[in-house]
Motif scaffolding. Structure first.
Motif, PDB file in Angstrom:
ATOM      1  N   GLY A  22       0.804  -1.209   0.000  1.00  0.00           N
ATOM      2  CA  GLY A  22       0.000   0.000   0.000  1.00  0.00           C
ATOM      3  C   GLY A  22       0.837   1.258   0.000  1.00  0.00           C
ATOM      4  O   GLY A  22       2.067   1.239  -0.105  1.00  0.00           O
ATOM      5  N   SER A  23       0.144   2.393   0.124  1.00  0.00           N
ATOM      6  CA  SER A  23       0.801   3.689   0.135  1.00  0.00           C
ATOM      7  C   SER A  23       0.070   4.596   1.112  1.00  0.00           C
ATOM      8  O   SER A  23      -1.061   4.326   1.508  1.00  0.00           O
ATOM      9  N   GLY A  24       0.727   5.694   1.481  1.00  0.00           N
ATOM     10  CA  GLY A  24       0.159   6.605   2.461  1.00  0.00           C
ATOM     11  C   GLY A  24       1.001   6.615   3.725  1.00  0.00           C
ATOM     12  O   GLY A  24       2.197   6.295   3.697  1.00  0.00           O
ATOM     13  N   ARG A  25       0.406   7.009   4.844  1.00  0.00           N
ATOM     14  CA  ARG A  25       1.128   7.059   6.110  1.00  0.00           C
ATOM     15  C   ARG A  25       1.668   5.666   6.456  1.00  0.00           C
ATOM     16  O   ARG A  25       0.916   4.699   6.554  1.00  0.00           O
ATOM     17  N   PRO A  26       3.001   5.541   6.611  1.00  0.00           N
ATOM     18  CA  PRO A  26       3.561   4.220   6.913  1.00  0.00           C
ATOM     19  C   PRO A  26       3.329   3.823   8.367  1.00  0.00           C
ATOM     20  O   PRO A  26       3.540   4.615   9.284  1.00  0.00           O
ATOM     21  N   ILE A  27       2.881   2.589   8.556  1.00  0.00           N
ATOM     22  CA  ILE A  27       2.757   1.998   9.883  1.00  0.00           C
ATOM     23  C   ILE A  27       3.657   0.768   9.909  1.00  0.00           C
ATOM     24  O   ILE A  27       3.463  -0.171   9.134  1.00  0.00           O
ATOM     25  N   VAL A  28       4.652   0.790  10.772  1.00  0.00           N
ATOM     26  CA  VAL A  28       5.621  -0.300  10.889  1.00  0.00           C
ATOM     27  C   VAL A  28       5.151  -1.234  11.995  1.00  0.00           C
ATOM     28  O   VAL A  28       5.064  -0.839  13.160  1.00  0.00           O
ATOM     29  N   PHE A  29       4.858  -2.479  11.630  1.00  0.00           N
ATOM     30  CA  PHE A  29       4.319  -3.458  12.574  1.00  0.00           C
ATOM     31  C   PHE A  29       5.411  -4.419  13.043  1.00  0.00           C
ATOM     32  O   PHE A  29       6.117  -5.021  12.233  1.00  0.00           O
ATOM     33  N   GLN A  67      13.818   4.689   4.190  1.00  0.00           N
ATOM     34  CA  GLN A  67      13.762   6.155   4.234  1.00  0.00           C
ATOM     35  C   GLN A  67      12.399   6.644   4.730  1.00  0.00           C
ATOM     36  O   GLN A  67      11.792   7.557   4.159  1.00  0.00           O
ATOM     37  N   LEU A  68      11.936   6.037   5.803  1.00  0.00           N
ATOM     38  CA  LEU A  68      10.638   6.404   6.363  1.00  0.00           C
ATOM     39  C   LEU A  68      10.764   7.685   7.184  1.00  0.00           C
ATOM     40  O   LEU A  68      11.761   7.914   7.868  1.00  0.00           O
ATOM     41  N   GLU A  69       9.724   8.499   7.113  1.00  0.00           N
ATOM     42  CA  GLU A  69       9.631   9.708   7.924  1.00  0.00           C
ATOM     43  C   GLU A  69       8.218   9.813   8.476  1.00  0.00           C
ATOM     44  O   GLU A  69       7.248   9.437   7.813  1.00  0.00           O
ATOM     45  N   ASP A  70       8.104  10.323   9.694  1.00  0.00           N
ATOM     46  CA  ASP A  70       6.791  10.506  10.327  1.00  0.00           C
ATOM     47  C   ASP A  70       5.975   9.219  10.312  1.00  0.00           C
ATOM     48  O   ASP A  70       4.767   9.220  10.041  1.00  0.00           O
ATOM     49  N   ALA A  71       6.637   8.109  10.581  1.00  0.00           N
ATOM     50  CA  ALA A  71       5.968   6.811  10.585  1.00  0.00           C
ATOM     51  C   ALA A  71       5.289   6.560  11.930  1.00  0.00           C
ATOM     52  O   ALA A  71       5.596   7.195  12.947  1.00  0.00           O
ATOM     53  N   VAL A  72       4.369   5.622  11.912  1.00  0.00           N
ATOM     54  CA  VAL A  72       3.773   5.093  13.138  1.00  0.00           C
ATOM     55  C   VAL A  72       4.447   3.756  13.419  1.00  0.00           C
ATOM     56  O   VAL A  72       4.577   2.921  12.519  1.00  0.00           O
ATOM     57  N   LEU A  73       4.885   3.556  14.654  1.00  0.00           N
ATOM     58  CA  LEU A  73       5.501   2.293  15.050  1.00  0.00           C
ATOM     59  C   LEU A  73       4.502   1.549  15.917  1.00  0.00           C
ATOM     60  O   LEU A  73       4.031   2.067  16.939  1.00  0.00           O
TER      61      LEU A  73
END
Length: 267
Positions: free
Chosen positions: A19-26, A86-92
């Motif tokens: 997907g695309s958009g705000r990255p959420i790292v699980f 190169q993630l920025e402003d991600a949700v962890l």
């Protein structure tokens, strides 16, 4: 899309990137892999989110070195993924042991590139009882479990899996869940259990400055709800949402509620 990302230790990690958009790292729990988030992978990408699921070293499709199952090294592995992509402003977002490693990442790497934190049934701030912390398993309980892993890992994992879910699960789901557990490296499973037994994150909760969402099953038999209260007490910008109908496996027990809260918080 899958990535194979190499750490500074030359350990190759598998990362699912959809997907695309705000990255959420699980970050997955022990001893699972990123596929435990199947019911999140199905929904988040079609709602404008980028799902990034890491297989920790020793789990899933990642390399299986003999060493490196302490929280520091696992947090460094997460940093390698975030840096390489190169993630920025991600949700962890971390579940169980993955939640503990997420907290270590935030303290050890000064919250690098993370805008928000989600802790789901997190095995934190400590998984086992200790002075001034009367919650969780006894260290001896984990030692006994390690002995069972060395003697009959499939049986030990099946027994441990009985503690996970509050709602009824089908035999087919239980078989799938057991296969995820069995897919893990046997020595990685044991070494991670040692980390769960011994690591202590209590002094690191205050290092977390970003908005944090804590979701925890009220009926959790693996990481009791007291863990969530302790995390809420220690993290300044934390919001706690109890999952009244969930055990440890809130990612399946109340998957619609979990997905909705993740999306609401992550926007």
């Amino acid at each position: 899309m899958g990535h194979y990302i190499q750490t500074e230790e030359h350990v190759t990690l598998f990362v699912e990137d959809i997907g695309s958009g705000r990255p959420i790292v699980f970050l997955h729990g022990w001893p699972l892999n990123h596929q435990m988030y199947e019911y999140q992978m199905n929904e988040l990408p079609k709602r404008g989110f980028r799902f990034i699921g890491i297989d920790f070293r020793g789990y899933g499709k990642s390399d299986r070195p003999w060493t490196g199952y302490d929280y520091d090294t696992m947090a460094d592995d997460v940093k390698a993924v975030i840096y390489t992509l190169q993630l920025e402003d991600a949700v962890l977002a971390g579940f169980s042991m993955g939640g503990a490693i997420a907290i270590r990442y935030m303290s050890r790497h000064d919250e690098a590139d993370i805008k928000k934190l989600i802790l789901m049934g997190a095995a934190a701030p400590a998984f086992t009882k200790r002075p001034y912390y009367p919650y969780g398993f006894l260290k001896k309980d984990v030692d006994d479990l390690i002995v069972q892993f060395r003697n009959d890992r499939p049986k030990a994992l099946a027994d441990f899996g009985q503690l996970f879910f509050e709602k009824h699960i089908s035999p087919e789901f239980r078989q799938w869940f057991q296969e995820l557990n069995l897919n893990a490296s046997p020595y990685g499973t044991i070494h991670s259990a040692i980390a769960l037994r011994d690591e202590d994150l209590r002094k690191e909760l205050g290092d977390i400055k970003v908005p944090t969402l804590i979701m925890h099953g009220v009926k959790d038999k693996v990481c009791p709800f007291d863990f969530a209260r302790e995390m809420k007490r220690g993290i300044k910008q934390a919001k706690l949402i109890p999952f009244e109908e969930s055990g440890h496996g809130l990612f399946f027990d109340e998957k619609e509620k979990l997905n909705n809260e993740i999306m609401r918080f992550s926007r």
